[in-house]
Design an enzyme around this catalytic site. Structure first.
Site, short mmCIF file in Angstrom:
data_model
loop_
_atom_site.label_atom_id
_atom_site.label_comp_id
_atom_site.label_asym_id
_atom_site.label_seq_id
_atom_site.Cartn_x
_atom_site.Cartn_y
_atom_site.Cartn_z
CG ASP A 103 -1.76 1.22 1.35
OD1 ASP A 103 -2.38 1.61 0.35
OD2 ASP A 103 -1.79 1.81 2.44
CG ASP A 105 -1.80 7.74 0.43
OD1 ASP A 105 -1.11 8.77 0.50
OD2 ASP A 105 -2.39 7.37 -0.60
CG ASN A 223 -2.53 2.19 6.61
OD1 ASN A 223 -2.55 2.04 5.38
ND2 ASN A 223 -3.21 3.14 7.21
#
Length: 281
Positions: A103, A105, A223
């Protein structure tokens, strides 16, 4: 008459003896005042010196804290890799090369655009790079901060895995970030953006089956547990990163990623992380 003169002399002597101590008292007071004045000046000097020293110390602390992020970002970090023996190399050649899905961001980077203040970052923290993109015919600037040690992390894992970026961001933004991180090294073999995600209950989820049909060879680091909620046995959770310059989450993952490339099915190991996924929500 002679007695009267004698008595007058005694009286003048007595009066003189009584008036003698007055000058001595005044001299004592003057001497006390003269000693108190240097003490006052000395105390004032010490107070001034102490305040100046405190200001210099605070300035040094400010300058040190201001540059600590730059020092950490450029310090030499190495993950000791032991050369593979012939048996270990043979074992590695027998298993399929794994796919590592990353991922962007809050996992590899953190960014903000014009008009948005990052309250977790200090005002004097400058971005690693600035992106200028056009969204809906409006130019937008993104101030991008790289997670500590992300460059070294990508350099190491790109030798172990086929790297794939899967982000819920728009392609015009995500592609520009990937280009900055890749630096024309060709580390990211494929890239997936918002249009490749599924929308479920107002949130974006990522379909790992579109990345590789054999899920036994796919690992995702994200996250957001909601992004991989359909594939928890393929996920390695990581805490969201915003501004902490002392973060070492990416470095902490290297020993695990070094080991996972040797197993036949990553799910046999990562299914134990199901309990940990709840802690990252």
């Amino acid at each position: 008459m002679h007695c009267m003169k004698r008595s007058r002399e005694y009286l003048t002597l007595d009066s003189a003896s009584k008036t003698v101590p007055e000058p001595s008292m005044q001299s004592c007071r003057q001497s006390q005042n003269s000693t108190q004045i240097p003490l006052r000046y000395c105390l004032m000097f010490l107070k001034t010196l102490f305040s100046v020293a405190c200001r210099i110390w605070n300035l040094l602390l400010f300058l040190t804290k201001r540059n600590v992020r730059k020092v950490i970002a450029h310090q030499t970090i190495k993950y000791k890799t032991i050369p593979l023996s012939s048996i270990t190399r043979q074992r590695l050649n027998q298993v399929k090369k794994k796919v590592l899905v990353l991922d962007l961001d809050e996992t590899l980077i953190h960014s903000r655009h014009d008009g948005v203040i990052n309250r977790m970052a200090k005002p004097d923290t400058s971005p690693d790079f600035i992106l200028k993109v056009v969204i809906d015919r409006h130019p937008v600037r993104f101030f991008v901060h790289k997670r500590p040690h992300v460059d070294y992390f990508l350099e190491v894992v790109s030798c172990w895995y086929e790297l794939v970026v899967y982000t819920a961001s728009m392609e015009i933004y995500g592609a520009a970030v990937c280009d900055k991180l890749d630096k024309n090294r060709g580390m990211f073999k494929r890239r997936y953006y918002r249009q490749h995600c599924k929308v479920e209950l107002g949130s974006f989820t990522k379909d790992l089956s579109t990345v590789h049909p054999d899920l036994s060879s796919v690992i995702i680091i994200d996250n957001s547990p909601g992004a991989y909620k359909c594939f928890p046995e393929n996920a390695i959770p990581i805490k969201s990163w915003f501004a902490n310059p002392f973060d070492t989450a990416l470095l902490n993952l290297l020993p695990m990623l070094d080991s996972l490339r040797f197993c036949n099915d990553v799910r046999s190991i990562l299914h134990r992380n199901k309990v940990q996924h709840l802690a990252f929500r």
